[in-house]
Design a protein around this motif. Structure first.
Motif, PDB file in Angstrom:
ATOM      1  N   ASN A 183      -7.802   6.813 -11.472  1.00  0.00           N
ATOM      2  CA  ASN A 183      -7.029   6.404 -12.694  1.00  0.00           C
ATOM      3  C   ASN A 183      -6.995   4.879 -12.795  1.00  0.00           C
ATOM      4  O   ASN A 183      -6.324   4.610 -13.617  1.00  0.00           O
ATOM      5  CB  ASN A 183      -5.745   7.214 -12.710  1.00  0.00           C
ATOM      6  CG  ASN A 183      -4.944   6.947 -11.444  1.00  0.00           C
ATOM      7  OD1 ASN A 183      -5.042   5.971 -10.626  1.00  0.00           O
ATOM      8  ND2 ASN A 183      -4.043   7.560 -11.259  1.00  0.00           N
ATOM      9  N   ARG A 184      -7.570   4.280 -11.869  1.00  0.00           N
ATOM     10  CA  ARG A 184      -7.473   2.657 -12.217  1.00  0.00           C
ATOM     11  C   ARG A 184      -8.590   1.918 -11.472  1.00  0.00           C
ATOM     12  O   ARG A 184      -9.454   2.553 -10.570  1.00  0.00           O
ATOM     13  CB  ARG A 184      -6.207   2.229 -11.703  1.00  0.00           C
ATOM     14  CG  ARG A 184      -5.657   2.393 -10.403  1.00  0.00           C
ATOM     15  CD  ARG A 184      -4.308   2.199  -9.934  1.00  0.00           C
ATOM     16  NE  ARG A 184      -4.021   2.361  -8.641  1.00  0.00           N
ATOM     17  CZ  ARG A 184      -3.557   3.350  -8.389  1.00  0.00           C
ATOM     18  NH1 ARG A 184      -3.255   4.412  -8.917  1.00  0.00           N
ATOM     19  NH2 ARG A 184      -3.132   3.871  -6.899  1.00  0.00           N
ATOM     20  N   ASP A 232     -17.360  16.252  -5.584  1.00  0.00           N
ATOM     21  CA  ASP A 232     -17.026  16.420  -6.827  1.00  0.00           C
ATOM     22  C   ASP A 232     -17.661  15.674  -7.779  1.00  0.00           C
ATOM     23  O   ASP A 232     -18.538  15.934  -8.800  1.00  0.00           O
ATOM     24  CB  ASP A 232     -15.344  16.575  -7.096  1.00  0.00           C
ATOM     25  CG  ASP A 232     -15.139  17.122  -8.527  1.00  0.00           C
ATOM     26  OD1 ASP A 232     -15.836  17.963  -9.065  1.00  0.00           O
ATOM     27  OD2 ASP A 232     -13.854  16.717  -9.043  1.00  0.00           O
ATOM     28  N   TYR A 262      -4.885  29.408 -11.834  1.00  0.00           N
ATOM     29  CA  TYR A 262      -3.614  29.724 -11.142  1.00  0.00           C
ATOM     30  C   TYR A 262      -3.019  30.839 -11.681  1.00  0.00           C
ATOM     31  O   TYR A 262      -2.237  31.449 -11.295  1.00  0.00           O
ATOM     32  CB  TYR A 262      -2.958  28.384 -11.350  1.00  0.00           C
ATOM     33  CG  TYR A 262      -3.604  26.828 -10.818  1.00  0.00           C
ATOM     34  CD1 TYR A 262      -4.422  27.132  -9.850  1.00  0.00           C
ATOM     35  CD2 TYR A 262      -3.115  25.857 -11.398  1.00  0.00           C
ATOM     36  CE1 TYR A 262      -4.996  25.934  -9.216  1.00  0.00           C
ATOM     37  CE2 TYR A 262      -3.688  24.559 -10.848  1.00  0.00           C
ATOM     38  CZ  TYR A 262      -4.673  24.527  -9.595  1.00  0.00           C
ATOM     39  OH  TYR A 262      -5.221  23.690  -9.308  1.00  0.00           O
ATOM     40  N   ASP A 264     -10.135  17.965   0.076  1.00  0.00           N
ATOM     41  CA  ASP A 264     -11.309  18.678  -0.144  1.00  0.00           C
ATOM     42  C   ASP A 264     -12.290  18.188   1.349  1.00  0.00           C
ATOM     43  O   ASP A 264     -12.906  19.047   2.205  1.00  0.00           O
ATOM     44  CB  ASP A 264     -12.365  18.176  -1.023  1.00  0.00           C
ATOM     45  CG  ASP A 264     -11.752  19.018  -2.262  1.00  0.00           C
ATOM     46  OD1 ASP A 264     -10.961  19.778  -2.322  1.00  0.00           O
ATOM     47  OD2 ASP A 264     -12.314  18.861  -3.517  1.00  0.00           O
ATOM     48  N   GLY A 294     -11.729  11.475  -6.719  1.00  0.00           N
ATOM     49  CA  GLY A 294     -12.600  12.387  -7.516  1.00  0.00           C
ATOM     50  C   GLY A 294     -12.068  12.298  -9.064  1.00  0.00           C
ATOM     51  O   GLY A 294     -11.983  11.153  -9.520  1.00  0.00           O
ATOM     52  N   ALA A 295     -11.643  13.357  -9.345  1.00  0.00           N
ATOM     53  CA  ALA A 295     -11.350  13.479 -10.730  1.00  0.00           C
ATOM     54  C   ALA A 295      -9.831  12.670 -10.880  1.00  0.00           C
ATOM     55  O   ALA A 295      -9.739  12.410 -12.415  1.00  0.00           O
ATOM     56  CB  ALA A 295     -10.834  14.899 -11.442  1.00  0.00           C
ATOM     57  N   ASN A 344      -6.292  15.144  -3.765  1.00  0.00           N
ATOM     58  CA  ASN A 344      -6.950  16.548  -3.484  1.00  0.00           C
ATOM     59  C   ASN A 344      -8.326  16.186  -3.137  1.00  0.00           C
ATOM     60  O   ASN A 344      -9.118  17.215  -2.416  1.00  0.00           O
ATOM     61  CB  ASN A 344      -6.541  17.489  -4.719  1.00  0.00           C
ATOM     62  CG  ASN A 344      -5.409  18.058  -4.411  1.00  0.00           C
ATOM     63  OD1 ASN A 344      -4.751  17.842  -3.562  1.00  0.00           O
ATOM     64  ND2 ASN A 344      -5.028  18.953  -5.499  1.00  0.00           N
ATOM     65  N   ASN A 345      -9.017  15.609  -3.507  1.00  0.00           N
ATOM     66  CA  ASN A 345     -10.412  15.156  -3.420  1.00  0.00           C
ATOM     67  C   ASN A 345     -10.432  14.699  -1.764  1.00  0.00           C
ATOM     68  O   ASN A 345     -11.296  15.418  -1.099  1.00  0.00           O
ATOM     69  CB  ASN A 345     -10.871  13.724  -4.065  1.00  0.00           C
ATOM     70  CG  ASN A 345     -12.421  13.612  -4.035  1.00  0.00           C
ATOM     71  OD1 ASN A 345     -12.972  12.777  -3.647  1.00  0.00           O
ATOM     72  ND2 ASN A 345     -13.179  14.523  -4.540  1.00  0.00           N
TER      73      ASN A 345
HETATM   74  N1  LIG Z   1      -7.616  20.865  -9.094  1.00  0.00           N
HETATM   75  C1  LIG Z   1      -7.809  21.713  -8.226  1.00  0.00           C
HETATM   76  O1  LIG Z   1      -7.329  22.814  -8.287  1.00  0.00           O
HETATM   77  C2  LIG Z   1      -9.061  21.630  -7.510  1.00  0.00           C
HETATM   78  C3  LIG Z   1      -9.493  20.082  -7.301  1.00  0.00           C
HETATM   79  N2  LIG Z   1     -10.336  19.772  -6.314  1.00  0.00           N
HETATM   80  C4  LIG Z   1     -10.426  18.461  -5.965  1.00  0.00           C
HETATM   81  O2  LIG Z   1      -9.456  17.724  -6.294  1.00  0.00           O
HETATM   82  C5  LIG Z   1      -9.965  16.797  -6.990  1.00  0.00           C
HETATM   83  C6  LIG Z   1      -8.776  15.804  -7.850  1.00  0.00           C
HETATM   84  O3  LIG Z   1      -7.783  15.446  -6.977  1.00  0.00           O
HETATM   85  P1  LIG Z   1      -6.659  14.677  -7.526  1.00  0.00           P
HETATM   86  O4  LIG Z   1      -6.174  15.174  -9.056  1.00  0.00           O
HETATM   87  O5  LIG Z   1      -5.684  14.728  -6.432  1.00  0.00           O
HETATM   88  O6  LIG Z   1      -7.233  13.289  -7.570  1.00  0.00           O
HETATM   89  P2  LIG Z   1      -7.849  12.407  -6.576  1.00  0.00           P
HETATM   90  O7  LIG Z   1      -9.332  12.324  -7.121  1.00  0.00           O
HETATM   91  O8  LIG Z   1      -7.909  12.831  -5.423  1.00  0.00           O
HETATM   92  O9  LIG Z   1      -7.262  10.901  -6.886  1.00  0.00           O
HETATM   93  C7  LIG Z   1      -5.879  10.935  -6.814  1.00  0.00           C
HETATM   94  C8  LIG Z   1      -5.176  10.062  -5.834  1.00  0.00           C
HETATM   95  O10 LIG Z   1      -6.106   8.982  -5.809  1.00  0.00           O
HETATM   96  C9  LIG Z   1      -5.290   7.569  -6.092  1.00  0.00           C
HETATM   97  N3  LIG Z   1      -5.996   6.842  -6.582  1.00  0.00           N
HETATM   98  C10 LIG Z   1      -6.325   6.898  -8.152  1.00  0.00           C
HETATM   99  N4  LIG Z   1      -7.296   5.955  -8.326  1.00  0.00           N
HETATM  100  C11 LIG Z   1      -7.188   4.912  -7.237  1.00  0.00           C
HETATM  101  C12 LIG Z   1      -7.677   3.898  -7.231  1.00  0.00           C
HETATM  102  N5  LIG Z   1      -8.481   3.029  -8.047  1.00  0.00           N
HETATM  103  N6  LIG Z   1      -7.135   3.089  -6.028  1.00  0.00           N
HETATM  104  C13 LIG Z   1      -6.555   3.488  -5.095  1.00  0.00           C
HETATM  105  N7  LIG Z   1      -6.027   4.912  -5.236  1.00  0.00           N
HETATM  106  C14 LIG Z   1      -6.264   5.585  -6.337  1.00  0.00           C
HETATM  107  C15 LIG Z   1      -3.916   8.290  -6.722  1.00  0.00           C
HETATM  108  O11 LIG Z   1      -2.976   7.548  -6.551  1.00  0.00           O
HETATM  109  P3  LIG Z   1      -1.889   7.718  -7.567  1.00  0.00           P
HETATM  110  O12 LIG Z   1      -2.146   7.228  -9.046  1.00  0.00           O
HETATM  111  O13 LIG Z   1      -0.974   8.850  -7.471  1.00  0.00           O
HETATM  112  O14 LIG Z   1      -0.729   6.393  -7.211  1.00  0.00           O
HETATM  113  C16 LIG Z   1      -3.784   9.554  -6.108  1.00  0.00           C
HETATM  114  O15 LIG Z   1      -3.087   9.580  -4.818  1.00  0.00           O
HETATM  115  C17 LIG Z   1     -11.050  16.944  -7.538  1.00  0.00           C
HETATM  116  O16 LIG Z   1     -12.021  15.910  -7.840  1.00  0.00           O
HETATM  117  C18 LIG Z   1     -11.573  17.702  -6.474  1.00  0.00           C
HETATM  118  O17 LIG Z   1     -12.362  17.319  -5.540  1.00  0.00           O
HETATM  119  C19 LIG Z   1     -11.157  20.936  -5.810  1.00  0.00           C
HETATM  120  O18 LIG Z   1     -10.287  20.913  -4.514  1.00  0.00           O
HETATM  121  C20 LIG Z   1     -11.167  21.975  -6.339  1.00  0.00           C
HETATM  122  C21 LIG Z   1     -10.069  22.772  -6.872  1.00  0.00           C
END
Ligand SMILES: NC(=O)C1=CN([C@@H]2O[C@H](COP(=O)(O)OP(=O)(O)OC[C@H]3O[C@@H](n4cnc5c(N)ncnc54)[C@H](OP(=O)(O)O)[C@@H]3O)[C@@H](O)[C@H]2O)[C@@H](O)CC1
Ligand SMILES: Nc1ncnc2c1ncn2[C@@H]1O[C@H](COP(=O)(O)OP(=O)(O)O)[C@@H](O)[C@H]1O
Length: 468
Positions: free
Chosen positions: A120-121, A145, A16, A59, A116-117, A55-56
């Motif tokens: 969190n639960r 990812d 960034y 993607d 993906g990354a 963001n996963n």
């Molecule tokens: N960073 C970059 O530049 C790039 C990132 N990239 C991509 O981004 C990904 C990471 O994206 P990310 O950080 O948005 O996380 P992600 O995996 O989509 O999950 C977050 C969402 O899930 C939810 N949630 C979580 N756990 C849950 C559960 N057990 N049960 C239900 N809901 C649950 C959580 O909810 P919240 O905690 O907000 O309530 C939130 O809404 C990475 O793996 C790669 O693929 C690529 O594009 C390359 C560039």
């Protein structure tokens, strides 16, 4: 070898700062998946993409746009979308005519872009149902990812997406290399995010080993004799078979001479010598395999502790306070080769802390680093489905082993390979890395049934490595 990172947050941040925005990274993430699918599946195949709220998921939505029209794309959004990027990507996808599908049906390719990354639960009921269903499908399974169910800190949920291939974004992550993850990540490929991986990654002290990293002992000069290639001395105790296997492996891997150090006469093969003391010209020692309580303390003190020869400590040596005192010797090449249960014992002796095997397995990287912090000069090789090797600041992962190795005797072969390299003058870290690679690749090369390999078959495969 490739660099490995705990997380990509800092790496993304660096992008960034160079005006390479999240949007650009995401486009490349999706293009990487698109390329993989186009390479392996002809247009017209069906692709089911299950995209989550973050963001996963974004993607996954981007991938849907890139494949739409050429492939029969089905995009399922079970949680709707929450944040900015997936919203933007969905607008773009909808503008092309992509509609969401409510039905979850098998397809030629199944893409898991649920979490993906950011997982969190614990997975909720909806995710559990989805993953069960996706896992039951016959199509080729791709994790975007990191498979849903594997958290970035390595925690594996009770259920995870069972990927055939994980296309990991930007850099390899440690979570992909815990033993528990091995059955769900499938084959791992890294996707470049819009710049050379070397620029994206920067520095790391953790590496995943590849077959090309293996260096075999060399015999590139002709004016040599057996003394040129060292003399391995292997303490052979109660279970003499363990010493014989290690001795055979050491000899096969190039040691000029191998002596089994014994108390009582044993039936050893003719290419192994035996003696009741360590030979004067020994150049490395290995102790612990099948040892039991065979040798008296004074004997061990004289020939093992007071010696300054490079040494492998394995198996029973790792629960002996006397033998473990060696790791305080900072001027010695030392390799420790515990499996997780042996690690529990040695950790208890060294720190007083009592751990369970499951705790060691859940935090393998952390345990190896904690040991290394106390004894950086010692090479620790923690056995497992993904073997971890660490000395000084560098940690190496060997993911190339396979289940054929899950049989008594494989560890004795490994000790033999390592002591052989030590005897031939290799530093401890190189002996551990190349011994471990040779073990894993030899096992891969074994052509018999997956359940059938004997330690002797493994040694035969080691003998053929140079020819492969
Ligand atoms: N960073 C970059 O530049 C790039 C990132 N990239 C991509 O981004 C990904 C990471 O994206 P990310 O950080 O948005 O996380 P992600 O995996 O989509 O999950 C977050 C969402 O899930 C939810 N949630 C979580 N756990 C849950 C559960 N057990 N049960 C239900 N809901 C649950 C959580 O909810 P919240 O905690 O907000 O309530 C939130 O809404 C990475 O793996 C790669 O693929 C690529 O594009 C390359 C560039
Ligand atoms: N499923 C597996 N995948 C990869 N490597 C494995 C697997 N099972 C065992 N191994 C390897 O085989 C060896 C077994 O060592 P160990 O348990 O000490 O055997 P031994 O009975 O000879 O003492 C280790 O190097 C370990 O990493």
């Amino acid at each position: 070898m490739q660099k490995v990172f705990k997380s990509c947050d800092k790496l993304d941040q660096k992008c960034y700062e160079s005006y390479i925005t999240e949007d650009i990274l995401m486009e490349h993430a999706a293009m990487g998946m698109e390329k993989y699918i186009r390479t392996h599946f002809a247009p017209g195949n069906s692709v089911l993409i299950v995209a989550g709220p973050g963001n996963n998921g974004a993607d996954g939505i981007t991938l849907a746009r890139l494949l739409y029209h050429d492939y029969e794309v089905k995009l399922h959004l079970p949680y709707g979308i929450k944040s900015l990027m997936p919203k933007l990507q969905l607008k773009r996808a909808n503008a092309l005519g992509i509609e969401e599908t409510e039905e979850l049906e098998d397809a030629d390719v199944i893409v898991d872009a649920l979490f993906g990354a950011g997982l969190n639960r614990l997975l909720d009921d909806l995710s559990i149902q989805l993953i069960h269903k996706m896992n039951s499908f016959k199509g080729h399974k791709i994790a975007c990812d990191i498979p849903t169910g594997v958290a970035e800190d390595g925690t594996l949920m009770p259920l995870a997406f069972n990927a055939d291939t994980t296309l990991t974004m930007g850099a390899y992550k440690e979570a992909l290399y815990l033993d528990e993850s091995k059955d769900v990540i499938g084959k791992v490929e890294r996707i470049n995010l819009g710049m050379s991986s070397q620029l994206y990654e920067g520095e790391s002290d953790t590496f995943v080993l590849e077959p090309e990293d293996m260096k075999l002992p060399t015999r590139d000069k002709e004016a040599t004799h057996k003394g040129t290639f060292g003399h391995a001395a292997i303490f052979t105790g109660e279970k003499e078979g363990a010493g014989i296997i290690a001795g055979t492996a050491a000899t096969r891997f190039g040691a000029g001479l191998t002596t089994l150090v014994i108390h009582e006469k044993i039936m050893a093969p003719p290419y192994l010598m035996h003696a009741t003391t360590v030979p004067d010209n020994a150049s490395a020692l290995a102790i612990g395999m099948g040892l039991g309580g065979h040798f008296e303390e004074e004997f061990l003190q004289k020939y093992v502790i007071n010696s300054h020869l490079p040494i492998v400590l394995d198996a029973d040596a790792l629960s002996s306070m006397l033998l473990l005192s060696i790791i305080e010797q900072r001027d010695r090449e030392i390799v420790l080769t515990p499996h997780p249960k042996e690690f529990v014992l040695l950790w208890m002796i060294l720190t007083g802390e009592v751990l369970k095997v499951s705790e060691v397995q859940a935090k393998r990287f952390e345990m190896v680093r904690m040991f290394n912090h106390k004894y950086p000069h010692v090479t620790l090789l923690l056995k497992g489905a993904n073997t971890l090797i660490m000395q000084e600041e560098n940690l190496y992962i060997n993911p190339l082993g396979c289940t054929k190795l899950s049989k008594g005797g494989s560890g004795d072969v490994l000790s033999g390979l390592i002591v052989s390299l030590l005897a031939q003058g290799y530093p401890a870290i190189d002996a551990a890395i190349h011994g471990s690679l040779a073990l894993a690749i030899a096992a891969q090369n074994y052509q018999g049934a997956s359940y059938a390999m004997l330690a002797t078959d493994l040694i035969d495969e080691v003998a053929k490595l140079e020819l492969c």
